[in-house]
Scaffold this motif. Sequence first.
Motif, PDB file in Angstrom:
ATOM      1  N   ARG A  21       0.808  -1.224   0.000  1.00 35.02           N
ATOM      2  CA  ARG A  21       0.000   0.000   0.000  1.00 35.02           C
ATOM      3  C   ARG A  21       0.838   1.269   0.000  1.00 35.02           C
ATOM      4  O   ARG A  21       0.339   2.326  -0.355  1.00 35.02           O
ATOM      5  N   PHE A  22       2.091   1.182   0.422  1.00 38.45           N
ATOM      6  CA  PHE A  22       2.897   2.384   0.594  1.00 38.45           C
ATOM      7  C   PHE A  22       4.139   2.324  -0.291  1.00 38.45           C
ATOM      8  O   PHE A  22       4.714   1.257  -0.502  1.00 38.45           O
ATOM      9  N   MET A  23       4.551   3.487  -0.803  1.00 35.26           N
ATOM     10  CA  MET A  23       5.630   3.539  -1.780  1.00 35.26           C
ATOM     11  C   MET A  23       6.996   3.791  -1.166  1.00 35.26           C
ATOM     12  O   MET A  23       7.988   3.248  -1.617  1.00 35.26           O
ATOM     13  N   THR A  24       7.080   4.626  -0.129  1.00 35.06           N
ATOM     14  CA  THR A  24       8.381   5.049   0.382  1.00 35.06           C
ATOM     15  C   THR A  24       8.751   4.297   1.656  1.00 35.06           C
ATOM     16  O   THR A  24       7.866   3.853   2.403  1.00 35.06           O
ATOM     17  N   PRO A  25      10.048   4.167   1.949  1.00 33.16           N
ATOM     18  CA  PRO A  25      10.458   3.549   3.209  1.00 33.16           C
ATOM     19  C   PRO A  25       9.861   4.252   4.426  1.00 33.16           C
ATOM     20  O   PRO A  25       9.417   3.604   5.373  1.00 33.16           O
ATOM     21  N   GLY A  26       9.820   5.591   4.378  1.00 31.96           N
ATOM     22  CA  GLY A  26       9.274   6.338   5.493  1.00 31.96           C
ATOM     23  C   GLY A  26       7.806   6.026   5.737  1.00 31.96           C
ATOM     24  O   GLY A  26       7.369   5.874   6.887  1.00 31.96           O
ATOM     25  N   ASP A  27       7.016   5.913   4.667  1.00 38.04           N
ATOM     26  CA  ASP A  27       5.593   5.612   4.811  1.00 38.04           C
ATOM     27  C   ASP A  27       5.377   4.191   5.323  1.00 38.04           C
ATOM     28  O   ASP A  27       4.458   3.934   6.107  1.00 38.04           O
ATOM     29  N   ILE A  28       6.200   3.255   4.861  1.00 44.88           N
ATOM     30  CA  ILE A  28       6.079   1.869   5.324  1.00 44.88           C
ATOM     31  C   ILE A  28       6.353   1.784   6.819  1.00 44.88           C
ATOM     32  O   ILE A  28       5.578   1.202   7.590  1.00 44.88           O
ATOM     33  N   VAL A  29       7.460   2.382   7.245  1.00 46.41           N
ATOM     34  CA  VAL A  29       7.825   2.333   8.665  1.00 46.41           C
ATOM     35  C   VAL A  29       6.802   3.079   9.509  1.00 46.41           C
ATOM     36  O   VAL A  29       6.413   2.621  10.590  1.00 46.41           O
ATOM     37  N   PHE A  30       6.334   4.222   9.027  1.00 48.01           N
ATOM     38  CA  PHE A  30       5.328   4.994   9.762  1.00 48.01           C
ATOM     39  C   PHE A  30       4.060   4.165   9.974  1.00 48.01           C
ATOM     40  O   PHE A  30       3.495   4.144  11.076  1.00 48.01           O
ATOM     41  N   SER A  31       3.618   3.465   8.935  1.00 45.52           N
ATOM     42  CA  SER A  31       2.376   2.691   9.039  1.00 45.52           C
ATOM     43  C   SER A  31       2.501   1.564  10.058  1.00 45.52           C
ATOM     44  O   SER A  31       1.528   1.220  10.736  1.00 45.52           O
ATOM     45  N   LEU A  32       3.696   0.998  10.180  1.00 43.92           N
ATOM     46  CA  LEU A  32       3.921  -0.111  11.113  1.00 43.92           C
ATOM     47  C   LEU A  32       4.333   0.371  12.504  1.00 43.92           C
ATOM     48  O   LEU A  32       4.406  -0.435  13.431  1.00 43.92           O
ATOM     49  N   GLY A  33       4.611   1.637  12.658  1.00 44.59           N
ATOM     50  CA  GLY A  33       5.077   2.169  13.940  1.00 44.59           C
ATOM     51  C   GLY A  33       6.571   2.036  14.084  1.00 44.59           C
ATOM     52  O   GLY A  33       7.279   3.012  14.344  1.00 44.59           O
ATOM     53  N   ALA A  34       7.088   0.832  13.888  1.00 43.79           N
ATOM     54  CA  ALA A  34       8.532   0.580  13.951  1.00 43.79           C
ATOM     55  C   ALA A  34       8.801  -0.794  13.354  1.00 43.79           C
ATOM     56  O   ALA A  34       7.917  -1.653  13.318  1.00 43.79           O
ATOM     57  N   ILE A  35      10.027  -0.996  12.888  1.00 45.45           N
ATOM     58  CA  ILE A  35      10.456  -2.283  12.333  1.00 45.45           C
ATOM     59  C   ILE A  35      11.721  -2.705  13.064  1.00 45.45           C
ATOM     60  O   ILE A  35      12.705  -1.959  13.104  1.00 45.45           O
ATOM     61  N   GLN A  36      11.713  -3.905  13.646  1.00 45.66           N
ATOM     62  CA  GLN A  36      12.901  -4.373  14.355  1.00 45.66           C
ATOM     63  C   GLN A  36      14.069  -4.468  13.391  1.00 45.66           C
ATOM     64  O   GLN A  36      13.921  -4.931  12.267  1.00 45.66           O
ATOM     65  N   ALA A  37      15.266  -4.034  13.874  1.00 46.58           N
ATOM     66  CA  ALA A  37      16.351  -3.812  12.915  1.00 46.58           C
ATOM     67  C   ALA A  37      17.738  -4.152  13.434  1.00 46.58           C
ATOM     68  O   ALA A  37      18.709  -3.524  13.044  1.00 46.58           O
ATOM     69  N   GLN A  38      17.862  -5.169  14.316  1.00 47.58           N
ATOM     70  CA  GLN A  38      19.223  -5.499  14.725  1.00 47.58           C
ATOM     71  C   GLN A  38      19.991  -6.216  13.622  1.00 47.58           C
ATOM     72  O   GLN A  38      21.207  -6.127  13.544  1.00 47.58           O
ATOM     73  N   ASP A  39      19.288  -6.939  12.737  1.00 48.40           N
ATOM     74  CA  ASP A  39      19.914  -7.505  11.547  1.00 48.40           C
ATOM     75  C   ASP A  39      19.743  -6.470  10.438  1.00 48.40           C
ATOM     76  O   ASP A  39      18.718  -6.420   9.759  1.00 48.40           O
ATOM     77  N   TYR A  40      20.749  -5.642  10.259  1.00 49.35           N
ATOM     78  CA  TYR A  40      20.623  -4.454   9.410  1.00 49.35           C
ATOM     79  C   TYR A  40      20.214  -4.799   7.982  1.00 49.35           C
ATOM     80  O   TYR A  40      19.286  -4.201   7.425  1.00 49.35           O
ATOM     81  N   GLN A  41      20.907  -5.766   7.376  1.00 46.04           N
ATOM     82  CA  GLN A  41      20.614  -6.100   5.983  1.00 46.04           C
ATOM     83  C   GLN A  41      19.212  -6.666   5.828  1.00 46.04           C
ATOM     84  O   GLN A  41      18.470  -6.306   4.915  1.00 46.04           O
ATOM     85  N   MET A  42      18.826  -7.553   6.726  1.00 42.60           N
ATOM     86  CA  MET A  42      17.503  -8.162   6.645  1.00 42.60           C
ATOM     87  C   MET A  42      16.389  -7.151   6.926  1.00 42.60           C
ATOM     88  O   MET A  42      15.294  -7.238   6.358  1.00 42.60           O
ATOM     89  N   SER A  43      16.647  -6.189   7.800  1.00 42.32           N
ATOM     90  CA  SER A  43      15.609  -5.204   8.109  1.00 42.32           C
ATOM     91  C   SER A  43      15.348  -4.284   6.923  1.00 42.32           C
ATOM     92  O   SER A  43      14.236  -3.771   6.761  1.00 42.32           O
ATOM     93  N   LYS A  44      16.335  -4.091   6.066  1.00 44.27           N
ATOM     94  CA  LYS A  44      16.085  -3.341   4.833  1.00 44.27           C
ATOM     95  C   LYS A  44      15.183  -4.151   3.907  1.00 44.27           C
ATOM     96  O   LYS A  44      14.274  -3.606   3.272  1.00 44.27           O
ATOM     97  N   TRP A  45      15.402  -5.456   3.850  1.00 45.38           N
ATOM     98  CA  TRP A  45      14.546  -6.309   3.035  1.00 45.38           C
ATOM     99  C   TRP A  45      13.123  -6.333   3.578  1.00 45.38           C
ATOM    100  O   TRP A  45      12.156  -6.492   2.824  1.00 45.38           O
ATOM    101  N   ALA A  46      12.942  -6.131   4.887  1.00 39.74           N
ATOM    102  CA  ALA A  46      11.592  -6.063   5.461  1.00 39.74           C
ATOM    103  C   ALA A  46      10.787  -4.950   4.795  1.00 39.74           C
ATOM    104  O   ALA A  46       9.570  -5.076   4.608  1.00 39.74           O
ATOM    105  N   MET A  47      11.449  -3.863   4.426  1.00 39.24           N
ATOM    106  CA  MET A  47      10.763  -2.783   3.711  1.00 39.24           C
ATOM    107  C   MET A  47      10.590  -3.132   2.240  1.00 39.24           C
ATOM    108  O   MET A  47       9.535  -2.887   1.643  1.00 39.24           O
ATOM    109  N   GLY A  48      11.621  -3.723   1.626  1.00 32.03           N
ATOM    110  CA  GLY A  48      11.527  -4.121   0.226  1.00 32.03           C
ATOM    111  C   GLY A  48      10.452  -5.163  -0.001  1.00 32.03           C
ATOM    112  O   GLY A  48       9.775  -5.157  -1.040  1.00 32.03           O
ATOM    113  N   LEU A  49      10.266  -6.048   0.944  1.00 32.00           N
ATOM    114  CA  LEU A  49       9.223  -7.066   0.865  1.00 32.00           C
ATOM    115  C   LEU A  49       7.841  -6.440   0.791  1.00 32.00           C
ATOM    116  O   LEU A  49       6.935  -6.977   0.144  1.00 32.00           O
ATOM    117  N   ARG A  50       7.687  -5.280   1.442  1.00 34.49           N
ATOM    118  CA  ARG A  50       6.376  -4.631   1.527  1.00 34.49           C
ATOM    119  C   ARG A  50       6.139  -3.630   0.399  1.00 34.49           C
ATOM    120  O   ARG A  50       5.063  -3.044   0.330  1.00 34.49           O
TER     121      ARG A  50
END
Length: 358
Positions: A21-50
């Motif tokens: 539903r959302f185009m930008t990384p900022g909008d994706i993270v905003f909609s979810l409130g926060a995304i867990q990100a201790q695995d830096y590379q995988m947490s970027k893919w969490a946004m790409g997946l969406r």
Amino acid sequence: MITLKDIAALRLQNQHIACARFMTPGDIVFSLGAIQAQDYQMSKWAMGLRQPALTDQAIEGAIASGEIIRTHLMRPTWHFVAAKDVNWMLELTAPHLKALQKPRLKELELSELAIESSKEIIENVLRGNKALSRKELCAELTKSNISCEGQRGAHIMFAAELDGLICSGPTRAKQQTYALLKERVPPGNKLSMEEALGELARRYFTSRGPATLSDFQWWSGLSLTKVRSALELVKTGLVSESLGGNTYWFSPESQISDQLDDSVHLIPAFDELIISYKNRTAALSSSDQRSVLSSNGIFRPAIVQRGEVKGIWSRAIEKGHVVIKPLFFQKPDKNILHLFEIGANKFGNFLGLPVKIV
């Protein structure tokens, strides 16, 4: 009456994996409130997946510009958070995290004076939009006889994050940096405690629902008293269903889409689809939980279909391509292997690399 399969499917949709539903990384993270990100590379893919249009490079750009911020919040661990949310979320969750950190600081012989002195040094060396790695900041602290040996350096940085002094800076030569939060993020509107609790609960239940109060407490790290108050503030805008003695809350707009198909999704390690919930039985059978979640709290990348975990996967970068290896819980048929290949190629496109499936 709602079922576990319904819950799994709705979560896949509401977390924007099945329905981007959302185009930008900022909008994706905003909609979810926060995304867990201790695995830096995988947490970027969490946004790409969406959002399949996003690439690893685009997300690095959002991090570099300060559109999204990586810092310690909630349970505590690293999270990505939208820049406009970071200040009020820190104000809400930092007191609890400071209380958790206090005994460890004592064990490490880090007094309040040492922490305050460290913060003053860090602020001075980062002032003027500078960004330095933890190693570089520790070198500056060592000059002033403040040791960063062992875990002292990590906890000094953690304390500075909780006080809203520092946050993630731009990635430099594949190395994470810190920068001053006030130079990365303009002051936002202050929220009262009640407003902050209500906003956090609203984001959680609309993006993670159907979910229980216990799930929300696990995700937020807040006390039971606070999460109960938070739910009371927003429950009139939610609907609820009961299953197995649990009450699940979610947006009244949630319904399983006719367009939900059997696509296979390669979920990153520590993804919100799994880690957002204390009770994960909608996605994972009890017999398979140990395969995805190790005894020491490591969440492995998962293969998901219609919200249910079908196996795990791993990846490695080798000679200009990404090697992806699936491990299914049950012997896969040709159809699921074909769908897995489609999902794997999406990950390759995100990285800009051809895929080799082993």
